[in-house]
Design a protein around this motif. Structure first.
Motif, PDB file in Angstrom:
ATOM      1  N   LEU A 168      -4.609  -2.759  -5.703  1.00  0.00           N
ATOM      2  CA  LEU A 168      -4.572  -1.808  -4.597  1.00  0.00           C
ATOM      3  C   LEU A 168      -4.064  -0.456  -5.077  1.00  0.00           C
ATOM      4  CD1 LEU A 168      -3.078  -3.993  -1.704  1.00  0.00           C
ATOM      5  CD2 LEU A 168      -5.487  -3.648  -2.310  1.00  0.00           C
ATOM      6  N   ASP A 169      -4.519   0.601  -4.420  1.00  0.00           N
ATOM      7  CA  ASP A 169      -4.036   1.941  -4.760  1.00  0.00           C
ATOM      8  C   ASP A 169      -2.544   2.055  -4.512  1.00  0.00           C
ATOM      9  OD1 ASP A 169      -6.510   2.799  -5.514  1.00  0.00           O
ATOM     10  OD2 ASP A 169      -6.833   4.143  -3.807  1.00  0.00           O
ATOM     11  N   LYS A 170      -1.884   2.778  -5.398  1.00  0.00           N
ATOM     12  CA  LYS A 170      -0.459   3.064  -5.247  1.00  0.00           C
ATOM     13  C   LYS A 170      -0.294   4.239  -4.293  1.00  0.00           C
ATOM     14  CE  LYS A 170       3.499   4.663  -7.985  1.00  0.00           C
ATOM     15  NZ  LYS A 170       3.960   5.060  -9.336  1.00  0.00           N
ATOM     16  N   LYS A 171       0.465   4.021  -3.219  1.00  0.00           N
ATOM     17  CA  LYS A 171       0.632   5.068  -2.209  1.00  0.00           C
ATOM     18  C   LYS A 171       2.033   5.671  -2.197  1.00  0.00           C
ATOM     19  CE  LYS A 171      -3.457   5.099  -0.261  1.00  0.00           C
ATOM     20  NZ  LYS A 171      -4.283   6.325  -0.189  1.00  0.00           N
ATOM     21  N   ASP A 172       3.006   4.971  -2.755  1.00  0.00           N
ATOM     22  CA  ASP A 172       4.377   5.470  -2.771  1.00  0.00           C
ATOM     23  C   ASP A 172       4.643   6.211  -4.083  1.00  0.00           C
ATOM     24  OD1 ASP A 172       4.792   4.330  -0.324  1.00  0.00           O
ATOM     25  OD2 ASP A 172       5.660   2.489  -1.132  1.00  0.00           O
ATOM     26  N   PHE A 173       5.204   7.404  -3.988  1.00  0.00           N
ATOM     27  CA  PHE A 173       5.389   8.258  -5.163  1.00  0.00           C
ATOM     28  C   PHE A 173       6.334   7.625  -6.183  1.00  0.00           C
ATOM     29  CE2 PHE A 173       7.344  11.832  -7.456  1.00  0.00           C
ATOM     30  CZ  PHE A 173       6.203  12.472  -7.908  1.00  0.00           C
ATOM     31  N   PHE A 174       7.406   6.985  -5.677  1.00  0.00           N
ATOM     32  CA  PHE A 174       8.415   6.440  -6.584  1.00  0.00           C
ATOM     33  C   PHE A 174       8.287   4.935  -6.808  1.00  0.00           C
ATOM     34  CE2 PHE A 174      10.500  10.281  -4.888  1.00  0.00           C
ATOM     35  CZ  PHE A 174      10.741  10.929  -6.093  1.00  0.00           C
ATOM     36  N   GLY A 175       7.271   4.310  -6.268  1.00  0.00           N
ATOM     37  CA  GLY A 175       7.153   2.866  -6.448  1.00  0.00           C
ATOM     38  C   GLY A 175       5.779   2.372  -6.050  1.00  0.00           C
ATOM     39  N   LYS A 176       5.636   1.058  -6.002  1.00  0.00           N
ATOM     40  CA  LYS A 176       4.370   0.467  -5.608  1.00  0.00           C
ATOM     41  C   LYS A 176       4.229   0.486  -4.091  1.00  0.00           C
ATOM     42  CE  LYS A 176       4.281  -2.503  -9.699  1.00  0.00           C
ATOM     43  NZ  LYS A 176       4.214  -3.885 -10.218  1.00  0.00           N
ATOM     44  N   SER A 177       3.099   0.007  -3.600  1.00  0.00           N
ATOM     45  CA  SER A 177       2.858  -0.012  -2.164  1.00  0.00           C
ATOM     46  C   SER A 177       3.556  -1.199  -1.498  1.00  0.00           C
ATOM     47  CB  SER A 177       1.349  -0.089  -1.890  1.00  0.00           C
ATOM     48  OG  SER A 177       0.690   1.080  -2.331  1.00  0.00           O
ATOM     49  N   ASP A 178       3.662  -1.122  -0.177  1.00  0.00           N
ATOM     50  CA  ASP A 178       4.183  -2.214   0.656  1.00  0.00           C
ATOM     51  C   ASP A 178       3.050  -2.632   1.600  1.00  0.00           C
ATOM     52  OD1 ASP A 178       6.738  -1.801  -0.502  1.00  0.00           O
ATOM     53  OD2 ASP A 178       7.165  -0.226   0.964  1.00  0.00           O
ATOM     54  N   PRO A 179       2.074  -3.407   1.128  1.00  0.00           N
ATOM     55  CA  PRO A 179       0.828  -3.583   1.874  1.00  0.00           C
ATOM     56  C   PRO A 179       0.862  -4.644   2.979  1.00  0.00           C
ATOM     57  CG  PRO A 179       0.659  -4.605  -0.273  1.00  0.00           C
ATOM     58  CD  PRO A 179       1.995  -3.938  -0.231  1.00  0.00           C
ATOM     59  N   ASP A 207      -0.673  -6.185  -5.802  1.00  0.00           N
ATOM     60  CA  ASP A 207      -1.466  -7.417  -5.854  1.00  0.00           C
ATOM     61  C   ASP A 207      -0.871  -8.454  -4.898  1.00  0.00           C
ATOM     62  OD1 ASP A 207      -3.365  -6.840  -8.218  1.00  0.00           O
ATOM     63  OD2 ASP A 207      -1.386  -6.391  -9.055  1.00  0.00           O
ATOM     64  N   PRO A 208      -0.880  -8.158  -3.614  1.00  0.00           N
ATOM     65  CA  PRO A 208      -0.231  -9.063  -2.650  1.00  0.00           C
ATOM     66  C   PRO A 208      -1.063 -10.318  -2.391  1.00  0.00           C
ATOM     67  CG  PRO A 208      -1.381  -7.328  -1.489  1.00  0.00           C
ATOM     68  CD  PRO A 208      -1.496  -6.999  -2.948  1.00  0.00           C
ATOM     69  N   LYS A 241       4.618   7.897   8.704  1.00  0.00           N
ATOM     70  CA  LYS A 241       3.433   7.148   9.112  1.00  0.00           C
ATOM     71  C   LYS A 241       2.927   6.287   7.959  1.00  0.00           C
ATOM     72  CE  LYS A 241       1.591  10.167  12.733  1.00  0.00           C
ATOM     73  NZ  LYS A 241       0.407  10.952  13.181  1.00  0.00           N
ATOM     74  N   ASP A 242       2.417   5.121   8.299  1.00  0.00           N
ATOM     75  CA  ASP A 242       1.840   4.251   7.277  1.00  0.00           C
ATOM     76  C   ASP A 242       0.571   4.886   6.714  1.00  0.00           C
ATOM     77  OD1 ASP A 242       3.874   2.610   8.066  1.00  0.00           O
ATOM     78  OD2 ASP A 242       2.612   1.131   9.065  1.00  0.00           O
ATOM     79  N   ASP A 243       0.280   4.589   5.445  1.00  0.00           N
ATOM     80  CA  ASP A 243      -0.877   5.172   4.767  1.00  0.00           C
ATOM     81  C   ASP A 243      -1.993   4.135   4.660  1.00  0.00           C
ATOM     82  OD1 ASP A 243       0.459   7.652   4.144  1.00  0.00           O
ATOM     83  OD2 ASP A 243       1.577   6.551   2.618  1.00  0.00           O
ATOM     84  N   LEU A 244      -3.210   4.550   4.974  1.00  0.00           N
ATOM     85  CA  LEU A 244      -4.360   3.669   4.823  1.00  0.00           C
ATOM     86  C   LEU A 244      -4.701   3.530   3.341  1.00  0.00           C
ATOM     87  CD1 LEU A 244      -6.710   2.036   6.121  1.00  0.00           C
ATOM     88  CD2 LEU A 244      -8.036   4.166   6.075  1.00  0.00           C
ATOM     89  N   ILE A 245      -4.726   2.298   2.853  1.00  0.00           N
ATOM     90  CA  ILE A 245      -5.162   2.048   1.478  1.00  0.00           C
ATOM     91  C   ILE A 245      -6.683   1.969   1.434  1.00  0.00           C
ATOM     92  CG2 ILE A 245      -5.127   0.383  -0.421  1.00  0.00           C
ATOM     93  CD1 ILE A 245      -2.257  -0.316   0.402  1.00  0.00           C
ATOM     94  N   GLY A 246      -7.270   1.196   2.336  1.00  0.00           N
ATOM     95  CA  GLY A 246      -8.724   1.093   2.364  1.00  0.00           C
ATOM     96  C   GLY A 246      -9.187   0.122   3.434  1.00  0.00           C
ATOM     97  N   SER A 247     -10.480   0.153   3.733  1.00  0.00           N
ATOM     98  CA  SER A 247     -11.067  -0.664   4.786  1.00  0.00           C
ATOM     99  C   SER A 247     -12.353  -1.315   4.310  1.00  0.00           C
ATOM    100  CB  SER A 247     -11.378   0.193   6.027  1.00  0.00           C
ATOM    101  OG  SER A 247     -10.229   0.817   6.530  1.00  0.00           O
ATOM    102  N   VAL A 248     -12.722  -2.391   4.996  1.00  0.00           N
ATOM    103  CA  VAL A 248     -14.018  -3.021   4.769  1.00  0.00           C
ATOM    104  C   VAL A 248     -14.515  -3.569   6.107  1.00  0.00           C
ATOM    105  CG1 VAL A 248     -12.954  -5.241   4.144  1.00  0.00           C
ATOM    106  CG2 VAL A 248     -15.304  -4.756   3.456  1.00  0.00           C
ATOM    107  N   LEU A 263     -12.407  -2.321  -1.002  1.00  0.00           N
ATOM    108  CA  LEU A 263     -11.737  -1.546   0.028  1.00  0.00           C
ATOM    109  C   LEU A 263     -12.019  -0.066  -0.206  1.00  0.00           C
ATOM    110  CD1 LEU A 263      -8.319  -3.431  -0.031  1.00  0.00           C
ATOM    111  CD2 LEU A 263     -10.010  -3.511   1.822  1.00  0.00           C
ATOM    112  N   ILE A 264     -12.487   0.618   0.826  1.00  0.00           N
ATOM    113  CA  ILE A 264     -12.875   2.022   0.713  1.00  0.00           C
ATOM    114  C   ILE A 264     -11.987   2.876   1.613  1.00  0.00           C
ATOM    115  CG2 ILE A 264     -14.732   3.696   0.980  1.00  0.00           C
ATOM    116  CD1 ILE A 264     -15.205   1.607  -1.240  1.00  0.00           C
TER     117      ILE A 264
END
Length: 293
Positions: A168-179, A207-208, A241-248, A263-264
Motif C-alpha cells: 500500500l502507498d505510504k501516506k504518513d510522512f514520518f511512518g507507515k500507513s494505518d490502513p 501490508d495489512p 482527515k483520513d487519506d484515501l489510499i485507493g479504491s476498486v 487499488l487506484i
C-alpha cells in the motif's frame, strides 16, 4: 376459489433492515475523534411516546463510522412510521451498556444531535440528513446516512471474507500507513453507493491483513452477484482527515474468480505520468454458505 376484498395484514407489511453510518461528525473531545453511538427510536402513537428499537455498537476514534449493527423493523405500507435517531459521543461504555433511557444515555455520553424521519422515505430512497442539536442550532454536527433493504430469503445466504493489502502507498510522512477499508453497496434507486461495512484499523503497516468478517449477500450486493461493490482503502489519521489510499469497484462474481485487485487513487492516477496503482487488495478467504431460517 379466489376471493376478493382487503389483503390480509401480512400482505401489507414487510420486514426491513436499516444500515446506519455517519459522515464528518463533530469532535467534542479536544484531543481525539468521537466514539460514536446511534440509538434508533420509533414513535408509538397509541402510547404517545418514543420507543427504542435498536442501537449500534460504539466505534472508537471515528469521525466517519459505518456501524455493523443494523436495525430490523416491520414496515407497514399504509402507516406513517416516524423514526428518531440520536447520535452520541460515548464517554463511559460500561454505563452505556446498562442505560435504558435517554436520561441515562445522556449521563454516559456527550450528545451530538438528532435526526428525525419517516420509515417510508428510508425504504423508498434512503436518506442523508444533517444532524441537528436543538441547544446549538448553528453548530455543524455532521451527517447521518440510513438505507433500508427488505429482509428476504437471500438473508440466509452468508458470505465470509478476509482481505489483505500488499504494498500500500505510504501516506504518513514520518511512518507507515494505518490502513482500514470500507465496503459500499450500490443503490440503483438513487445511483449512489451506501457504506455497509468498515474494517478495524491496523497501525503502522503497508501490508495489512484484516480480521475475517461476514454478512448476508443482501447486505453486500442485494443478492445480485453482478451488482457493483466499491471497496475504499483509507489511511487513518488521529488529528486530521483520513487519506484515501485507493479504491476498486468489483462484483461478487469478481470476488469469486479473482484473488487480487489493483487499488487506484484517482488524483494520483490523473497527476502522475507513470502511475500504476496504490497497492493491491488481496482476497485471502471467501466462503459462502446458507443458514436455516
Amino acid at each position: 376459489m379466489a376471493t376478493s376484498g382487503p389483503l390480509p395484514p401480512a400482505a401489507l407489511s414487510s420486514k426491513v433492515e436499516l444500515t446506519i453510518s455517519c459522515k464528518s461528525l463533530i469532535r467534542l473531545d479536544a484531543l481525539s475523534k468521537s466514539d460514536p453511538l446511534v440509538v434508533t427510536y420509533l414513535w408509538i402513537s397509541q402510547r404517545n411516546q418514543w420507543q427504542e428499537v435498536g442501537r449500534t455498537e460504539v466505534i472508537r476514534d471515528q469521525d466517519n463510522p459505518v456501524f455493523r449493527t443494523t436495525v430490523v423493523l416491520d414496515y407497514y405500507f399504509e402507516e406513517l412510521q416516524k423514526l428518531k435517531f440520536l447520535v452520541f459521543d460515548v464517554d463511559d461504555p460500561n454505563r452505556v451498556a446498562v442505560a435504558r433511557d435517554e436520561r441515562s444515555l445522556l449521563a454516559a455520553c456527550d450528545y451530538i444531535g438528532k435526526v428525525e424521519g419517516v420509515l417510508g422515505e428510508i425504504v423508498g430512497t434512503g436518506f442523508r440528513r444533517e444532524i441537528t442539536n436543538e441547544k446549538q442550532p448553528h453548530r455543524k454536527n455532521g451527517q447521518l446516512i440510513v438505507s433500508a433493504l427488505e429482509v428476504s430469503t437471500t438473508q440466509n445466504q452468508r458470505i465470509k471474507l478476509t482481505f489483505a493489502g500488499n504494498h500500500l502507498d505510504k501516506k504518513d510522512f514520518f511512518g507507515k500507513s494505518d490502513p482500514y477499508f470500507v465496503i459500499h453497496r450500490y443503490d440503483s434507486r438513487n445511483n449512489t453507493y451506501v457504506a455497509v461495512h468498515k474494517s478495524e484499523i491496523i497501525k503502522k503497516t503497508l501490508d495489512p491483513r484484516w480480521q475475517p468478517f461476514e454478512m448476508s449477500s443482501t447486505q453486500l450486493c442485494n443478492g445480485d452477484a453482478a451488482q457493483p461493490i466499491r471497496i475504499d482503502v483509507w489511511d487513518w489519521d488521529a488529528n486530521s482527515k483520513d487519506d484515501l489510499i485507493g479504491s476498486v469497484t468489483l462484483t461478487l462474481t469478481d470476488l469469486r474468480s479473482k484473488k487480487q485487485f489493483e487499488l487506484i487513487e484517482p488524483d494520483l492516477a490523473r497527476k502522475k505520468k507513470n502511475y500504476k496503482n496504490s497497492g493491491i487488495l488481496q482476497v485471502v478467504q471467501l466462503e459462502e454458505y446458507s443458514v436455516s431460517s
